[in-house]
Design a protein around this motif. Structure first.
Motif, PDB file in Angstrom:
ATOM      1  N   ASP A 288      32.662  33.835  33.849  1.00 34.02           N
ATOM      2  CA  ASP A 288      31.807  34.064  32.697  1.00 34.02           C
ATOM      3  C   ASP A 288      31.586  35.550  32.442  1.00 34.02           C
ATOM      4  O   ASP A 288      31.282  35.961  31.319  1.00 34.02           O
ATOM      5  N   ILE A 289      31.720  36.355  33.494  1.00 28.96           N
ATOM      6  CA  ILE A 289      31.490  37.789  33.349  1.00 28.96           C
ATOM      7  C   ILE A 289      32.400  38.384  32.282  1.00 28.96           C
ATOM      8  O   ILE A 289      31.973  39.126  31.407  1.00 28.96           O
TER       9      ILE A 289
ATOM     10  N   THR B 266      33.013  39.476  53.565  1.00 27.23           N
ATOM     11  CA  THR B 266      32.143  38.985  52.503  1.00 27.23           C
ATOM     12  C   THR B 266      31.684  40.145  51.632  1.00 27.23           C
ATOM     13  O   THR B 266      31.229  41.168  52.138  1.00 27.23           O
ATOM     14  N   ASN B 267      31.823  39.985  50.323  1.00 26.44           N
ATOM     15  CA  ASN B 267      31.474  41.057  49.401  1.00 26.44           C
ATOM     16  C   ASN B 267      30.917  40.492  48.104  1.00 26.44           C
ATOM     17  O   ASN B 267      30.915  39.281  47.891  1.00 26.44           O
ATOM     18  N   GLY B 268      30.462  41.382  47.236  1.00 25.95           N
ATOM     19  CA  GLY B 268      30.027  40.972  45.910  1.00 25.95           C
ATOM     20  C   GLY B 268      28.529  41.030  45.701  1.00 25.95           C
ATOM     21  O   GLY B 268      27.743  41.159  46.644  1.00 25.95           O
TER      22      GLY B 268
ATOM     23  N   GLY C 179      31.842  46.850  38.591  1.00 31.11           N
ATOM     24  CA  GLY C 179      33.083  46.221  39.026  1.00 31.11           C
ATOM     25  C   GLY C 179      32.917  45.344  40.244  1.00 31.11           C
ATOM     26  O   GLY C 179      33.898  44.839  40.794  1.00 31.11           O
ATOM     27  N   ALA C 180      31.673  45.125  40.672  1.00 37.04           N
ATOM     28  CA  ALA C 180      31.420  44.273  41.830  1.00 37.04           C
ATOM     29  C   ALA C 180      31.799  42.835  41.540  1.00 37.04           C
ATOM     30  O   ALA C 180      31.680  42.363  40.398  1.00 37.04           O
TER      31      ALA C 180
ATOM     32  N   SER D 256      25.619  53.824  38.775  1.00 40.58           N
ATOM     33  CA  SER D 256      26.229  52.685  38.081  1.00 40.58           C
ATOM     34  C   SER D 256      25.427  51.412  38.316  1.00 40.58           C
ATOM     35  O   SER D 256      25.258  50.593  37.401  1.00 40.58           O
ATOM     36  N   CYS D 257      24.920  51.246  39.529  1.00 45.26           N
ATOM     37  CA  CYS D 257      24.076  50.080  39.840  1.00 45.26           C
ATOM     38  C   CYS D 257      22.838  50.080  38.946  1.00 45.26           C
ATOM     39  O   CYS D 257      22.474  49.049  38.358  1.00 45.26           O
ATOM     40  N   ALA D 258      22.191  51.229  38.860  1.00 48.47           N
ATOM     41  CA  ALA D 258      20.976  51.341  38.045  1.00 48.47           C
ATOM     42  C   ALA D 258      21.278  51.075  36.569  1.00 48.47           C
ATOM     43  O   ALA D 258      20.512  50.383  35.884  1.00 48.47           O
ATOM     44  N   GLU D 259      22.394  51.603  36.084  1.00 40.85           N
ATOM     45  CA  GLU D 259      22.758  51.395  34.684  1.00 40.85           C
ATOM     46  C   GLU D 259      23.055  49.927  34.406  1.00 40.85           C
ATOM     47  O   GLU D 259      22.685  49.392  33.352  1.00 40.85           O
TER      48      GLU D 259
END
Length: 273
Positions: A35-36, A173-175, A207-208, A254-257
């Motif tokens: 869905d992303i 494990t990631n994301g 991009g996570a 980027s996380c904050a944005e």
């Protein structure tokens, strides 16, 4: 011990490790990662910018009239004293504040990353005209999960976001994922809507990998909150690659944005509703 027995033990150990990795992906997520890409085409970020190549500008959004809470998860020193998980059940308790994760390679403390991203997010939200309530602006505090929720209740925030990083026994494990209040809670619906917007924009900005939205009724902060609330797990500090990214200032921006754009999209929906 014979070579055959050693081989059996080794096989069982590897199999158990694989099961642990698999279990990390088996949480009850309901948000299809595919869905992303579809939702990205309708992103509020792109709409506000008018040009996908334009520089990010928080002033392009308006959140005037919204009071938004930010809770940078954890703190410098854990507090193992107990507090109630549920307002109506004195028997079930948890530590007032757990220690948080540590970067597997960098050694960076989760509470440091959570605060850095939160301070960046605070600046963006204020630039867009929102009133922002921070549970903490330094690491050297002692504020329990109940006290953090109580702070948001006193300030009558429209909603709040708990900023966290994740950890797993499996380094693969990631994301990123969102944790939202369970379906049996009054704040479930609006929290879910907030969480999906934040996760969509966060993954688009960083991009996570999108690991979806999971639901629980066991988070103390959720159970004591009067307002919609979600926890974003920005990535796994147990994963060497994500540990490196989350420890980097540019990635924290980027996380904050991404979180900001998700909040902006949710505010727009709230205004239209």
């Amino acid at each position: 011990m014979t070579a055959f027995v050693k081989k059996i033990i080794l096989t069982m150990t590897v199999f158990a490790a694989l099961l642990q990795c698999g279990a990390a992906f088996a949480a009850p997520y309901d948000f299809n990662p595919e869905d992303i890409l579809a939702k990205r085409a309708e992103s509020r970020f792109d709409q506000a910018m008018g040009d996908v190549n334009a520089e990010f500008d928080p002033y392009a959004y308006s959140m005037v009239g919204f009071t938004i809470g930010i809770d940078p998860g954890h703190q410098l020193t854990a507090d193992t004293a107990q507090e109630q998980v549920y307002p109506d059940n004195e028997k079930i308790t948890k530590d007032r504040m757990s220690p948080g994760a540590v970067g597997v390679r960098s050694g960076t403390e989760e509470y440091d990353i959570n605060l850095e991203v939160s301070l960046k997010l605070e600046s963006l939200l204020r630039a867009a005209g929102a009133e922002v309530i921070m549970t903490r602006s330094t690491n050297d505090v002692n504020i329990s999960n109940i006290e953090r929720a109580a702070m948001m209740n006193r300030e009558d925030v429209d909603f709040w976001v708990r900023i966290h990083c994740n950890s797993s026994r499996c380094q693969r494990t990631n994301g990123a994922l969102i944790i939202a209040p369970g379906s049996d809670m009054e704040i479930h619906d609006r929290s879910e809507a907030l969480g999906k917007q934040v996760l969509t924009e966060f993954c688009a900005a960083t991009g996570a990998a999108c690991k979806g939205v999971s639901y629980t009724s066991t988070q103390t902060g959720f159970n004591w909150s009067y307002s919609p609330v979600v926890t974003i797990e920005m990535g796994y500090l147990s994963n060497p690659n994500e540990d490196g990214l989350l420890s980097r200032d540019s990635y924290q921006s980027s996380c904050a944005e991404g979180i900001f754009c998700g909040i902006a999209a949710f505010c727009a929906e709230e205004s239209e509703g």
